[in-house]
Write a protein that holds these residues in place. Structure first.
Motif, PDB file in Angstrom:
ATOM      1  N   LEU A   1       0.821  -1.209   0.000  1.00 37.42           N
ATOM      2  CA  LEU A   1       0.000   0.000   0.000  1.00 37.42           C
ATOM      3  C   LEU A   1       0.856   1.261   0.000  1.00 37.42           C
ATOM      4  CD1 LEU A   1      -2.803  -0.874   2.592  1.00 37.42           C
ATOM      5  CD2 LEU A   1      -2.761  -1.282   0.128  1.00 37.42           C
TER       6      LEU A   1
ATOM      7  N   ILE B   1      -4.035   5.615   1.813  1.00 33.98           N
ATOM      8  CA  ILE B   1      -5.434   5.321   2.125  1.00 33.98           C
ATOM      9  C   ILE B   1      -6.121   6.656   2.362  1.00 33.98           C
ATOM     10  CG2 ILE B   1      -7.034   4.190   3.727  1.00 33.98           C
ATOM     11  CD1 ILE B   1      -4.679   2.318   4.491  1.00 33.98           C
TER      12      ILE B   1
ATOM     13  N   ILE C   1      -7.995   2.901  -1.783  1.00 37.11           N
ATOM     14  CA  ILE C   1      -6.875   2.108  -1.293  1.00 37.11           C
ATOM     15  C   ILE C   1      -5.865   2.008  -2.424  1.00 37.11           C
ATOM     16  CG2 ILE C   1      -6.182  -0.087  -0.267  1.00 37.11           C
ATOM     17  CD1 ILE C   1      -9.176  -0.546   0.383  1.00 37.11           C
TER      18      ILE C   1
ATOM     19  N   VAL D   1      -9.828  -1.724   4.970  1.00 39.08           N
ATOM     20  CA  VAL D   1      -8.703  -2.141   4.131  1.00 39.08           C
ATOM     21  C   VAL D   1      -8.327  -3.592   4.429  1.00 39.08           C
ATOM     22  CG1 VAL D   1      -6.298  -1.703   3.536  1.00 39.08           C
ATOM     23  CG2 VAL D   1      -7.847   0.216   3.931  1.00 39.08           C
TER      24      VAL D   1
ATOM     25  N   THR E   1     -15.355   0.861  -1.049  1.00 45.23           N
ATOM     26  CA  THR E   1     -13.903   0.897  -1.129  1.00 45.23           C
ATOM     27  C   THR E   1     -13.477   0.697  -2.579  1.00 45.23           C
ATOM     28  OG1 THR E   1     -13.776  -1.477  -0.665  1.00 45.23           O
ATOM     29  CG2 THR E   1     -13.571   0.016   1.203  1.00 45.23           C
TER      30      THR E   1
END
Length: 299
Positions: free
Chosen positions: A71, A74, A83, A113, A155
């Motif tokens: 990642l 966020i 994300i 997440v 998301t």
């Protein structure tokens, strides 16, 4: 005085009166013949609710330690949780390790997440734990594949590795309790859509989230590696040595999780007052985290 057996049980119907209160022990004893059947039904609900909370905590704790996305950011924009990740080529191993907590201080965003695209994982990983916790509860457990029509906080994984951005196929568990004939949805990964409740009456869940059944319910008989065994037969997921090693590493982690369930989880986890259960749940999460951190690193 409150009846300890059914205190803190969830409601099944709107406006339903849950639990029973008394002026003393004699009053409670006198009322028991009338209250007994309803109390037992409420105790089943309470065990199911506590099981749902344990399953969610188990999945999130597992993912927090065994996280496989690289990642970069966020952020919540226009009501959508974005994300952002770095994609890796099929020839490169996944970066498995601790969740990057520095990317968000919002606990709900972190849960979303961790649970993102994990409903299939949850079905497999949590099968052994689900059956162990509910061994004494008479019920039928089925797997449901639903289309979520109304997520509260969608998301969006960027880039999304070719997945359809509007495809919200979501797998949950359907519990039919006996002899009350109550039907519940247990959703351990609904936090990826902003859903806060893990146990919701079936009709209420489908109506509130504007769900559509995508196929008939199937018996819930998954083991912790059921999905991995299926993926192992898909050529595009086994084209390179890196992909095969990643599947082996995930299988090793799942089996390590199963050892914890077999050796450290008992029926007492569901018992006691609401405060005692919260304390046990916190202890469960800490012990599971320590156990998963003891997993030997795969080569």
């Amino acid at each position: 005085m409150k009846c300890a057996g059914c205190a803190d049980a969830p409601k099944y119907r709107p406006g339903e009166s849950v639990g029973a209160g008394y002026c003393g022990c004699d009053c409670q004893k006198e009322h028991w013949p009338s209250h007994k059947a309803f109390c037992k039904a409420l105790q089943q609900r309470k065990k199911l609710l506590r099981t749902a909370k344990i399953l969610k905590v188990a999945l999130l704790t597992y993912r927090e330690v065994v996280f496989d996305l690289d990642l970069t950011r966020i952020d919540l924009r226009d009501g959508v949780l974005h994300i952002r990740q770095k994609l890796r080529p099929a020839t490169a191993r996944a970066k498995r390790g601790r969740f990057p907590t520095h990317l968000t201080s919002n606990p709900e965003h972190k849960e979303a997440v961790l649970a993102n695209n994990q409903c299939t994982t949850a079905m497999a990983l949590l099968g052994r734990l689900t059956r162990k916790l509910l061994a004494g509860v008479p019920c039928t457990i089925e797997v449901l594949d639903l289309e979520i029509g109304k997520p509260l906080v969608p998301t969006k994984l960027i880039p999304n590795q070719g997945m359809k951005p509007n495809c919200l196929l979501h797998t949950v568990l359907k519990f039919s309790l006996r002899p009350s004939n109550e039907v519940w949805i247990l959703d351990s990964t609904g936090c990826q859509y902003g859903f806060r409740e893990v146990l919701v009456p079936y009709d209420s869940y489908l109506a509130k989230n504007e769900c559509r059944n995508m196929r008939d319910p199937a018996p819930y008989d998954a083991s912790e590696t059921t999905d991995l065994d299926f993926f192992s037969n898909l050529p595009f997921m086994n084209a390179t040595p890196a992909q095969r090693r990643d599947l082996d590493a995930e299988r090793q982690a799942r089996r390590h999780f199963a050892v914890f369930v077999d050796s450290r989880v008992g029926a007492e986890l569901l018992s006691g007052s609401d405060q005692q259960f919260r304390d046990r749940l916190e202890s469960f999460a800490g012990q599971l985290k320590g156990h998963m951190l003891s997993l030997p690193k795969s080569q």
